[in-house]
Design a protein around this motif. Structure first.
Motif, PDB file in Angstrom:
ATOM      1  N   ALA A 170       5.864  -4.572  -0.872  1.00  0.00           N
ATOM      2  CA  ALA A 170       5.731  -3.482  -1.837  1.00  0.00           C
ATOM      3  C   ALA A 170       7.106  -2.931  -2.200  1.00  0.00           C
TER       4      ALA A 170
ATOM      5  N   ALA B 163       8.998  -5.136  -4.476  1.00  0.00           N
ATOM      6  CA  ALA B 163       8.537  -5.032  -5.863  1.00  0.00           C
ATOM      7  C   ALA B 163       8.973  -3.724  -6.509  1.00  0.00           C
ATOM      8  N   GLY B 164       9.604  -2.833  -5.736  1.00  0.00           N
ATOM      9  CA  GLY B 164      10.066  -1.567  -6.278  1.00  0.00           C
ATOM     10  C   GLY B 164       9.049  -0.451  -6.202  1.00  0.00           C
ATOM     11  N   ILE B 165       7.989  -0.627  -5.415  1.00  0.00           N
ATOM     12  CA  ILE B 165       6.957   0.401  -5.287  1.00  0.00           C
ATOM     13  C   ILE B 165       7.411   1.452  -4.279  1.00  0.00           C
TER      14      ILE B 165
ATOM     15  N   ASP C 146       7.537   3.385 -13.151  1.00  0.00           N
ATOM     16  CA  ASP C 146       8.049   2.088 -12.697  1.00  0.00           C
ATOM     17  C   ASP C 146       8.100   1.970 -11.174  1.00  0.00           C
ATOM     18  N   ARG C 147       7.839   3.086 -10.439  1.00  0.00           N
ATOM     19  CA  ARG C 147       7.778   3.038  -8.975  1.00  0.00           C
ATOM     20  C   ARG C 147       6.338   3.053  -8.481  1.00  0.00           C
TER      21      ARG C 147
ATOM     22  N   PHE D 104       2.356   1.639  -7.981  1.00  0.00           N
ATOM     23  CA  PHE D 104       1.676   0.363  -7.725  1.00  0.00           C
ATOM     24  C   PHE D 104       1.133  -0.244  -9.011  1.00  0.00           C
TER      25      PHE D 104
ATOM     26  N   SER E  45       2.100  -0.125 -12.017  1.00  0.00           N
ATOM     27  CA  SER E  45       3.058  -0.577 -13.028  1.00  0.00           C
ATOM     28  C   SER E  45       3.512  -2.010 -12.802  1.00  0.00           C
ATOM     29  N   LYS E  46       3.261  -2.560 -11.634  1.00  0.00           N
ATOM     30  CA  LYS E  46       3.767  -3.883 -11.291  1.00  0.00           C
ATOM     31  C   LYS E  46       2.849  -4.981 -11.836  1.00  0.00           C
ATOM     32  N   THR E  47       3.377  -6.194 -11.898  1.00  0.00           N
ATOM     33  CA  THR E  47       2.599  -7.317 -12.410  1.00  0.00           C
ATOM     34  C   THR E  47       1.463  -7.654 -11.451  1.00  0.00           C
TER      35      THR E  47
ATOM     36  N   GLN F  36       2.872  -9.415  -8.396  1.00  0.00           N
ATOM     37  CA  GLN F  36       3.566  -8.544  -7.442  1.00  0.00           C
ATOM     38  C   GLN F  36       2.576  -7.722  -6.621  1.00  0.00           C
ATOM     39  N   ARG F  37       1.555  -7.195  -7.269  1.00  0.00           N
ATOM     40  CA  ARG F  37       0.551  -6.399  -6.547  1.00  0.00           C
ATOM     41  C   ARG F  37      -0.264  -7.263  -5.595  1.00  0.00           C
TER      42      ARG F  37
END
Length: 417
Positions: A26, A29-31, A155-156, A158, A160-162, A165-166
């Motif tokens: 996570a 991915a930048g979360i 963008d931080r 969950f 917002s991610k592809t 990535q999730r």
């Protein structure tokens, strides 16, 4: 006490490595990960490092990583609401004081006209009848009741991610359980050797039937009562079928053939019937490549065994006796610990595989259930309504909690009644 310590170590390791998998991928991915927790319920211990609070909670029923965007984000600040703003040296808002503003004399009190803490990150507010736009730092915190919570820009979060990535952040937990099982089993093979499937005498136990008869470690058993024995299973099968009956081993010792008469002792077998045993261990070899392969094959074996049990659900032969809750796992961990560190390592590996597979089942509130929703989003091209998904997971979690209670009661009945 030994059982308690062993349980804490095994349970803590399995849950830690599972949740660390979620946390690591996570964060990659930048979360924003708000909390990394071992256990549920009230906090027993906590500390904060960087953006994440690490906690140990009271109920040893699992753990979780709380990612930004999975719960409702932040306090809803409406136009007309008065807040306090604390700035950094770049004149960006670093703290937003929601209440108790008198305790923060350094804060500039303003009346909100417009605020966006997810996308553009700004506060528009009246300062002495003048509308001013203040830029908000992307790591600013909201302070309410003297508790600080970092904001989570879109963008931080969950969501917002592809999809990939999730899915990886969710799958990483069970994946780390499989990797842990492999590491434990490979280390076990490195420490005690790899079982070799040949008809050969390994370690001979003192005061055993084998020792009394004169069998020695390294004896190669070519036949028993003239029945050829090529594998360890061939040899043990004949021994088990002849409790208290004298049988003749034809062995090769120092390249010379010899015969040894052995009378196996008797014990209760796995299915309750009596079986013979002579008190020898399977021969073992030490090899790094072999140990790595042993880790792979044994992990796969544990997987197939668990799937066989799950298959009983389909055939209707499933019984709750196949399932252990916290009480049962605690008891079995103590029994494994009493048999030594090697048995405890093997038990921990089996539990780790079990935890990984159970979490991947398509059950709401489990990792598998969340992966189903992510997969549906990938197929539909748009996410499921978060409120509907949240309700499904909430119901699933409630049912799982009831199952844990029921299985725990079943454990207590099985152990003490």
């Amino acid at each position: 006490m030994n059982t308690l310590i062993s349980f804490i170590i095994v349970f803590g390791l399995l849950v830690f490595i599972h949740e660390w998998g979620h946390l690591y991928f996570a964060k990659r991915a930048g979360i924003l990960c708000r909390e990394f927790a071992i256990g549920f319920g009230p906090k027993l211990f906590s500390f904060k490092k960087n953006e994440t609070v690490y906690t140990i909670r009271m109920l040893p029923l699992g753990g979780f990583v709380r990612m930004a965007g999975e719960d409702p984000e932040m306090v809803d600040i409406k136009p007309g609401f008065e807040i306090g703003l604390v700035f950094n040296r770049h004149n960006e808002v670093k703290q937003i004081i929601i209440n108790n503003k008198s305790k923060h004399p350094e804060a500039k009190v303003v009346q909100v006209e417009k605020i966006d803490l997810e996308h553009e990150l700004f506060v528009e507010a009246y300062d002495e009848d003048e509308l001013v736009r203040y830029n908000v730092h992307n790591k600013a915190v909201l302070v309410q009741d003297e508790q600080a919570t970092q904001i989570a820009p879109w963008d931080r979060q969950f969501g917002s991610k592809t999809v990939g990535q999730r899915a990886l952040a969710i799958f990483a937990g069970p994946m780390m359980n499989f990797i842990l099982a492999f590491v434990l089993l490979a280390a076990l093979a490195l420490m005690q050797g790899i079982p070799v499937d040949r008809a050969e005498i390994g370690e001979v136990m003192p005061d055993s039937a084998a020792a009394s008869a004169g069998l020695l470690e390294g004896d190669q058993v070519s036949s028993i009562d003239n029945i050829p024995t090529d594998t360890w299973e061939d040899m043990t099968s004949i021994i088990q079928q002849n409790p208290k009956e004298t049988i003749t081993f034809s062995v090769i010792r120092d390249n010379q053939p010899t015969s040894v008469s052995v009378t196996p002792n008797e014990r209760e077998g796995q299915l309750g019937a009596s079986e013979g045993f002579i008190g020898v261990t399977q021969p073992r070899e030490f090899s790094i490549p072999g140990s790595l392969m042993f880790g792979v094959t044994q992990t796969y074996l544990f997987m197939t065994m668990i799937f066989e049990v799950l298959g009983l659900l389909i055939t209707g032969q499933f019984s709750l006796d196949y399932v252990a809750g916290p009480v049962g796992i605690y008891t079995y961990t103590g029994e494994a610990a009493a048999l030594g560190i090697f048995v405890l390592m093997q038990w921990a590996a089996a539990l780790s595989v079990n935890l990984g597979i159970i979490n991947l089942l398509p059950i709401p509130a489990m990792d598998g259930g969340r992966l189903v929703f992510i997969g549906l989003e990938g197929l539909r091209g748009k996410p499921i309504d978060p409120q509907k998904e949240g309700m499904v997971h909430l119901v699933g979690f409630a049912l799982l909690f009831l199952l844990v209670i029921f299985v725990t009661w079943n454990d207590i009945n099985r152990l003490f009644m």
